[in-house]
Structure formats: C-alpha cells, structure tokens
Design a protein around this motif. Structure first.
Motif, PDB file in Angstrom:
ATOM      1  N   LEU A 139      -9.660  11.949  -0.056  1.00 16.15           N
ATOM      2  CA  LEU A 139      -8.861  10.732  -0.164  1.00 16.15           C
ATOM      3  C   LEU A 139      -9.411   9.900  -1.312  1.00 16.15           C
ATOM      4  O   LEU A 139     -10.569   9.481  -1.269  1.00 16.15           O
ATOM      5  CB  LEU A 139      -8.905   9.937   1.144  1.00 16.15           C
ATOM      6  CG  LEU A 139      -8.280   8.546   1.138  1.00 16.15           C
ATOM      7  CD1 LEU A 139      -6.786   8.620   0.852  1.00 16.15           C
ATOM      8  CD2 LEU A 139      -8.530   7.846   2.452  1.00 16.15           C
ATOM      9  N   ARG A 140      -8.599   9.688  -2.321  1.00 19.73           N
ATOM     10  CA  ARG A 140      -8.989   8.846  -3.450  1.00 19.73           C
ATOM     11  C   ARG A 140      -8.371   7.484  -3.236  1.00 19.73           C
ATOM     12  O   ARG A 140      -7.157   7.331  -3.245  1.00 19.73           O
ATOM     13  CB  ARG A 140      -8.492   9.454  -4.767  1.00 19.73           C
ATOM     14  CG  ARG A 140      -8.671   8.549  -5.981  1.00 19.73           C
ATOM     15  CD  ARG A 140     -10.139   8.346  -6.274  1.00 19.73           C
ATOM     16  NE  ARG A 140     -10.318   7.653  -7.535  1.00 19.73           N
ATOM     17  CZ  ARG A 140     -11.093   6.592  -7.702  1.00 19.73           C
ATOM     18  NH1 ARG A 140     -11.739   6.091  -6.679  1.00 19.73           N
ATOM     19  NH2 ARG A 140     -11.227   6.042  -8.870  1.00 19.73           N
ATOM     20  N   ASP A 141      -9.218   6.472  -2.991  1.00 19.95           N
ATOM     21  CA  ASP A 141      -8.689   5.116  -2.888  1.00 19.95           C
ATOM     22  C   ASP A 141      -9.060   4.366  -4.167  1.00 19.95           C
ATOM     23  O   ASP A 141      -9.552   4.961  -5.125  1.00 19.95           O
ATOM     24  CB  ASP A 141      -9.149   4.413  -1.599  1.00 19.95           C
ATOM     25  CG  ASP A 141     -10.625   4.048  -1.556  1.00 19.95           C
ATOM     26  OD1 ASP A 141     -11.333   4.180  -2.581  1.00 19.95           O
ATOM     27  OD2 ASP A 141     -11.078   3.612  -0.484  1.00 19.95           O
ATOM     28  N   GLY A 164       0.832  -1.189   0.000  1.00 19.42           N
ATOM     29  CA  GLY A 164       0.000   0.000   0.000  1.00 19.42           C
ATOM     30  C   GLY A 164       0.871   1.245   0.000  1.00 19.42           C
ATOM     31  O   GLY A 164       1.868   1.302   0.700  1.00 19.42           O
ATOM     32  N   GLU A 215      -1.691   6.257   4.358  1.00 18.13           N
ATOM     33  CA  GLU A 215      -2.564   7.422   4.248  1.00 18.13           C
ATOM     34  C   GLU A 215      -2.510   8.291   5.496  1.00 18.13           C
ATOM     35  O   GLU A 215      -2.669   9.507   5.425  1.00 18.13           O
ATOM     36  CB  GLU A 215      -4.000   7.027   3.902  1.00 18.13           C
ATOM     37  CG  GLU A 215      -4.661   6.065   4.847  1.00 18.13           C
ATOM     38  CD  GLU A 215      -4.478   4.599   4.464  1.00 18.13           C
ATOM     39  OE1 GLU A 215      -3.328   4.170   4.237  1.00 18.13           O
ATOM     40  OE2 GLU A 215      -5.489   3.882   4.419  1.00 18.13           O
ATOM     41  N   HIS A 260     -10.177   5.412   7.707  1.00 18.18           N
ATOM     42  CA  HIS A 260     -11.375   6.171   7.354  1.00 18.18           C
ATOM     43  C   HIS A 260     -11.896   6.910   8.586  1.00 18.18           C
ATOM     44  O   HIS A 260     -12.213   8.101   8.529  1.00 18.18           O
ATOM     45  CB  HIS A 260     -12.429   5.203   6.796  1.00 18.18           C
ATOM     46  CG  HIS A 260     -13.610   5.869   6.190  1.00 18.18           C
ATOM     47  ND1 HIS A 260     -14.725   6.200   6.917  1.00 18.18           N
ATOM     48  CD2 HIS A 260     -13.850   6.254   4.912  1.00 18.18           C
ATOM     49  CE1 HIS A 260     -15.612   6.762   6.115  1.00 18.18           C
ATOM     50  NE2 HIS A 260     -15.106   6.811   4.884  1.00 18.18           N
ATOM     51  N   LYS A 268      -4.483   6.933  -2.776  1.00 17.93           N
ATOM     52  CA  LYS A 268      -4.043   5.644  -2.230  1.00 17.93           C
ATOM     53  C   LYS A 268      -4.291   4.561  -3.272  1.00 17.93           C
ATOM     54  O   LYS A 268      -5.312   4.557  -3.938  1.00 17.93           O
ATOM     55  CB  LYS A 268      -4.824   5.330  -0.949  1.00 17.93           C
ATOM     56  CG  LYS A 268      -4.458   3.966  -0.380  1.00 17.93           C
ATOM     57  CD  LYS A 268      -4.652   3.906   1.088  1.00 17.93           C
ATOM     58  CE  LYS A 268      -4.360   2.519   1.627  1.00 17.93           C
ATOM     59  NZ  LYS A 268      -2.956   2.250   1.777  1.00 17.93           N
ATOM     60  N   ASN A 269      -3.357   3.608  -3.387  1.00 10.48           N
ATOM     61  CA  ASN A 269      -3.477   2.564  -4.404  1.00 10.48           C
ATOM     62  C   ASN A 269      -4.354   1.389  -3.985  1.00 10.48           C
ATOM     63  O   ASN A 269      -4.684   0.543  -4.805  1.00 10.48           O
ATOM     64  CB  ASN A 269      -2.098   2.047  -4.817  1.00 10.48           C
ATOM     65  CG  ASN A 269      -1.423   1.219  -3.741  1.00 10.48           C
ATOM     66  OD1 ASN A 269      -1.585   1.482  -2.551  1.00 10.48           O
ATOM     67  ND2 ASN A 269      -0.664   0.237  -4.146  1.00 10.48           N
ATOM     68  N   ARG A 300      -7.732   0.044  -1.149  1.00 14.09           N
ATOM     69  CA  ARG A 300      -8.916   0.538  -0.455  1.00 14.09           C
ATOM     70  C   ARG A 300      -8.511   1.002   0.943  1.00 14.09           C
ATOM     71  O   ARG A 300      -7.752   0.320   1.633  1.00 14.09           O
ATOM     72  CB  ARG A 300      -9.933  -0.592  -0.363  1.00 14.09           C
ATOM     73  CG  ARG A 300     -11.264  -0.154   0.130  1.00 14.09           C
ATOM     74  CD  ARG A 300     -12.256  -1.279  -0.034  1.00 14.09           C
ATOM     75  NE  ARG A 300     -13.477  -0.938   0.662  1.00 14.09           N
ATOM     76  CZ  ARG A 300     -14.192  -1.799   1.331  1.00 14.09           C
ATOM     77  NH1 ARG A 300     -13.852  -3.061   1.390  1.00 14.09           N
ATOM     78  NH2 ARG A 300     -15.281  -1.411   1.947  1.00 14.09           N
ATOM     79  N   VAL A 301      -9.016   2.144   1.364  1.00  8.90           N
ATOM     80  CA  VAL A 301      -8.716   2.656   2.690  1.00  8.90           C
ATOM     81  C   VAL A 301      -9.350   1.724   3.727  1.00  8.90           C
ATOM     82  O   VAL A 301     -10.478   1.262   3.548  1.00  8.90           O
ATOM     83  CB  VAL A 301      -9.220   4.112   2.848  1.00  8.90           C
ATOM     84  CG1 VAL A 301     -10.721   4.208   2.705  1.00  8.90           C
ATOM     85  CG2 VAL A 301      -8.782   4.715   4.161  1.00  8.90           C
ATOM     86  N   TRP A 347     -18.116   2.239   2.335  1.00  4.85           N
ATOM     87  CA  TRP A 347     -16.996   2.205   1.417  1.00  4.85           C
ATOM     88  C   TRP A 347     -16.660   0.786   1.112  1.00  4.85           C
ATOM     89  O   TRP A 347     -15.937   0.375   0.345  1.00  4.85           O
ATOM     90  CB  TRP A 347     -15.815   3.004   1.953  1.00  4.85           C
ATOM     91  CG  TRP A 347     -15.074   2.353   3.073  1.00  4.85           C
ATOM     92  CD1 TRP A 347     -13.861   1.743   3.015  1.00  4.85           C
ATOM     93  CD2 TRP A 347     -15.475   2.241   4.436  1.00  4.85           C
ATOM     94  NE1 TRP A 347     -13.504   1.273   4.230  1.00  4.85           N
ATOM     95  CE2 TRP A 347     -14.468   1.564   5.119  1.00  4.85           C
ATOM     96  CE3 TRP A 347     -16.599   2.644   5.146  1.00  4.85           C
ATOM     97  CZ2 TRP A 347     -14.536   1.267   6.470  1.00  4.85           C
ATOM     98  CZ3 TRP A 347     -16.661   2.356   6.489  1.00  4.85           C
ATOM     99  CH2 TRP A 347     -15.641   1.680   7.131  1.00  4.85           C
ATOM    100  N   SER A 369       0.616   5.761  -0.526  1.00 16.70           N
ATOM    101  CA  SER A 369      -0.207   6.959  -0.640  1.00 16.70           C
ATOM    102  C   SER A 369       0.663   8.091  -1.143  1.00 16.70           C
ATOM    103  O   SER A 369       1.838   8.188  -0.801  1.00 16.70           O
ATOM    104  CB  SER A 369      -0.803   7.352   0.725  1.00 16.70           C
ATOM    105  OG  SER A 369      -1.685   6.366   1.176  1.00 16.70           O
TER     106      SER A 369
END
Length: 144
Positions: free
Chosen positions: A124-126, A11, A78, A108, A99-100, A102-103, A144, A13
């Motif tokens: 935050l773009r996951d 992961g 993140e 979150h 973020k590459n 899922r958060v 989410w 960010s």
C-alpha cells in the motif's frame, strides 16, 4: 473552511488488475463490481474480527454514534480496493494499492489481518510511504 472556499480532497485508492486501473472512493458503489466488492469486504471483516480485529473508531473524526463510526470505517477506499484485489487476482499474487492520503490506523490494522488470513502480500503506497504487509506484519513497524 466553507467561508473561505477551502475544500478537502476526497480520499481515493487505485489498484491495477490485468492492465486496467480501478479507482475507489469511500462508500463507493459506482464500480461495476461493487456488489461483489462489498460482499468480500463483509467476509474479510467478519474473519478479521474472529482473529481479533477491532475497528479503530477513534480514527473517525465525525461526531456520530459508535455503530455509524464502524460503518464509516468499513468502506474506506483502500479497503474497497483490497476487497476488489482479493476477488480479481489469483491467490498467489501481490496486491498493490495506491492511496492519495495517509492510510488511517484502522485500515492499516485491517491490511495486517488480511495479509495474514489470505497468506498474501499487500503493498500500500500512501502519501507518506510504502507499507509492505506480509504475514500480519507491516514494513513500517506500525510507525506511519
């Protein structure tokens, strides 16, 4: 997985500050501002706990002790990017993180607390969607 040569992508960010992209991975100490980032992360975690935040250790999939789980959650990429954004941008600026993966639910939750405490918007773009945190709420409605 090891026998078949399958690997999990780590992961990471990214956050852009002053036209420069900064990258973080979990437990990252390679960044030039790592000391300040971890200090800020401790500060926001302590403040969030005072506001009611409880680390979501159920998101740690490793078979380790509860205290180690909290430590593991505390340095997700993140959260490191968030701490860097807080120390590197002006108080009225929106913090934008990519973020590459899922958060996780714990990150979150932390983003919601920080958006409320800092009076800042956090985007935050996951891998699934954009999360827009404002005043302790997320645009995803916690779905989410």
């Amino acid at each position: 997985m090891k026998n078949r040569g399958a690997e999990k992508n780590p992961g990471w960010s990214y956050i852009e500050v002053d036209g420069q992209v900064h990258s973080f991975v979990a437990n990252d100490h390679a960044h030039e501002s790592a000391e300040e980032v971890y200090k800020k992360l401790e500060e926001i975690t302590r403040s969030a706990r005072q506001q009611g935040y409880v680390p979501g250790t159920e998101w740690v999939l490793h078979n380790i002790e509860e205290e180690e789980k909290e430590d593991s959650l505390g340095s997700h990429s993140e959260k490191l990017a968030l701490a860097f954004g807080l120390i590197s941008t002006s108080p009225n600026m929106t913090i934008r993180i990519v973020k590459n993966l899922r958060v996780c639910g714990d990150c979150h939750s932390m983003m919601k607390y920080v958006s409320k405490m800092s009076q800042r918007e956090i985007v935050l773009r996951d891998i699934k969607r954009f999360h827009h945190f404002k005043h302790g709420m997320c645009s995803c409605g916690d779905y989410w």
